[in-house]
Design a protein around this motif. Sequence first.
Motif, PDB file in Angstrom:
ATOM      1  N   GLY A 125      -8.155   1.798  -4.426  1.00 18.51           N
ATOM      2  CA  GLY A 125      -8.960   0.693  -4.238  1.00 18.51           C
ATOM      3  C   GLY A 125     -10.132   0.895  -3.179  1.00 18.51           C
ATOM      4  O   GLY A 125     -11.244   0.426  -3.358  1.00 18.51           O
ATOM      5  N   PHE A 126     -10.078   2.019  -2.281  1.00 18.83           N
ATOM      6  CA  PHE A 126     -11.083   2.337  -1.513  1.00 18.83           C
ATOM      7  C   PHE A 126     -12.297   2.859  -2.388  1.00 18.83           C
ATOM      8  O   PHE A 126     -13.419   2.490  -2.292  1.00 18.83           O
ATOM      9  CB  PHE A 126     -10.448   3.586  -0.474  1.00 18.83           C
ATOM     10  CG  PHE A 126     -11.368   3.812   0.459  1.00 18.83           C
ATOM     11  CD1 PHE A 126     -12.750   4.542   0.099  1.00 18.83           C
ATOM     12  CD2 PHE A 126     -11.060   3.966   1.772  1.00 18.83           C
ATOM     13  CE1 PHE A 126     -13.689   5.172   1.082  1.00 18.83           C
ATOM     14  CE2 PHE A 126     -11.849   4.452   2.951  1.00 18.83           C
ATOM     15  CZ  PHE A 126     -12.987   4.967   2.543  1.00 18.83           C
ATOM     16  N   GLN A 127     -11.846   3.811  -3.269  1.00 20.03           N
ATOM     17  CA  GLN A 127     -12.798   4.600  -4.158  1.00 20.03           C
ATOM     18  C   GLN A 127     -13.485   3.158  -4.996  1.00 20.03           C
ATOM     19  O   GLN A 127     -14.921   3.348  -5.084  1.00 20.03           O
ATOM     20  CB  GLN A 127     -12.104   5.438  -4.979  1.00 20.03           C
ATOM     21  CG  GLN A 127     -12.950   6.055  -6.033  1.00 20.03           C
ATOM     22  CD  GLN A 127     -12.176   7.075  -7.217  1.00 20.03           C
ATOM     23  OE1 GLN A 127     -11.214   6.610  -7.288  1.00 20.03           O
ATOM     24  NE2 GLN A 127     -12.827   8.035  -7.659  1.00 20.03           N
ATOM     25  N   LYS A 128     -12.807   2.282  -5.331  1.00 24.07           N
ATOM     26  CA  LYS A 128     -13.312   1.281  -6.418  1.00 24.07           C
ATOM     27  C   LYS A 128     -14.318   0.563  -5.585  1.00 24.07           C
ATOM     28  O   LYS A 128     -15.451   0.129  -5.998  1.00 24.07           O
ATOM     29  CB  LYS A 128     -12.226   0.214  -6.971  1.00 24.07           C
ATOM     30  CG  LYS A 128     -12.586  -0.742  -7.646  1.00 24.07           C
ATOM     31  CD  LYS A 128     -11.319  -1.497  -8.171  1.00 24.07           C
ATOM     32  CE  LYS A 128     -11.359  -2.605  -8.795  1.00 24.07           C
ATOM     33  NZ  LYS A 128     -11.469  -3.734  -7.994  1.00 24.07           N
ATOM     34  N   PHE A 129     -13.788  -0.177  -4.445  1.00 20.75           N
ATOM     35  CA  PHE A 129     -14.637  -0.687  -3.559  1.00 20.75           C
ATOM     36  C   PHE A 129     -16.077  -0.144  -3.283  1.00 20.75           C
ATOM     37  O   PHE A 129     -17.147  -0.529  -3.275  1.00 20.75           O
ATOM     38  CB  PHE A 129     -14.064  -1.143  -2.173  1.00 20.75           C
ATOM     39  CG  PHE A 129     -14.854  -1.656  -1.221  1.00 20.75           C
ATOM     40  CD1 PHE A 129     -15.325  -3.194  -1.473  1.00 20.75           C
ATOM     41  CD2 PHE A 129     -15.081  -1.372  -0.047  1.00 20.75           C
ATOM     42  CE1 PHE A 129     -16.229  -3.849  -0.172  1.00 20.75           C
ATOM     43  CE2 PHE A 129     -15.956  -1.986   0.918  1.00 20.75           C
ATOM     44  CZ  PHE A 129     -16.358  -3.353   0.635  1.00 20.75           C
ATOM     45  N   LEU A 130     -16.022   1.252  -2.675  1.00 21.57           N
ATOM     46  CA  LEU A 130     -17.272   1.713  -2.406  1.00 21.57           C
ATOM     47  C   LEU A 130     -17.961   1.989  -3.653  1.00 21.57           C
ATOM     48  O   LEU A 130     -19.239   2.041  -3.540  1.00 21.57           O
ATOM     49  CB  LEU A 130     -17.048   3.554  -1.758  1.00 21.57           C
ATOM     50  CG  LEU A 130     -17.849   3.955  -0.800  1.00 21.57           C
ATOM     51  CD1 LEU A 130     -18.224   2.972   0.195  1.00 21.57           C
ATOM     52  CD2 LEU A 130     -17.648   5.151  -0.532  1.00 21.57           C
TER      53      LEU A 130
END
Lengths: 165, 131
Positions: B41-46
């Motif tokens: 999720g972190f990777q996707k959001f960033l």
Amino acid sequence: MTILRIGEVAIISYNYQEVEEFIKSICDRIDIRNDRLSFGRFEVNDQLALYLYGISVDNKNKSISWDLISRKTLGFIVIFDWEDKKILDAIKPIIDYFSRNFNVPIVIVASIKDKKDPPIPDKFFQPDGIPLSLNSRFTFGQTDDPESARNIMILLINMLIEKLS
Amino acid sequence: MVVESRLDLKVSDRLEILYHLFRGEKISPLIDKFDNHGVSGFQKFLWEKTVEFGIVCRGKNFDRKEITRKMTPTPVFQLQQRCTQSVYHCKGTQCIHSNPKCARKKIKEHVEAMAESIQEYIRIVKKRELF
């Protein structure tokens, strides 16, 4: 006979001053004030008014019944001081509670001293904020500046309109 | 448009990422706070934010390669890790569950590359505003 329609918006901060500054920037004056709540009225015209409920959450000994307060709220404006990480950490559970439990727009405002000198150029967050989820956006703002406060209110109202269309 | 999925982070987690990002702080250490779904999720959001900032900065001249060229190419990364899986598997979204240590290493590098791109976009727009 003209019927006055009322929209309610909740303004939340750990700092009651920020809440009051924001309400005063929109409504000119605070109509009601007690240790937890400030209230201001913004009359758009004789048919529509916005009621702003400012809630300061700095007293940890008292819990707030958000479900009662939030039943009719059109949206939340959550303000925190950009220079105070502790406040950000303290406000995070409230933001998550709102985003999990209420299907209304949430504008998260990092309060700054000078709107002309935000941490990042305003091109990145004006006028629509930075989306954080379907219902929440992040922006910078100067709570004691009427133009900045108005932009935050407009952002919230635009999010409501987008939800309806 | 924001589309929510099970990879999504809490709103407060997203806010925390932006907080560190806009202060020019290193954000890859934040990854250690998240479980495997959270890391994806972190990777996707960033990635979404990097693209959004890239579009604001570059307009129609935005090219995602500006971001990806800062990242180690997947075949090279796989070779370095002596990974025999297909290139397709090395996205961090699948192997984060089978080989989280390796996937986290890759995602941390990607996240720093994205943060660097965002910082660059911020610098460019700031500079432009001065003139």
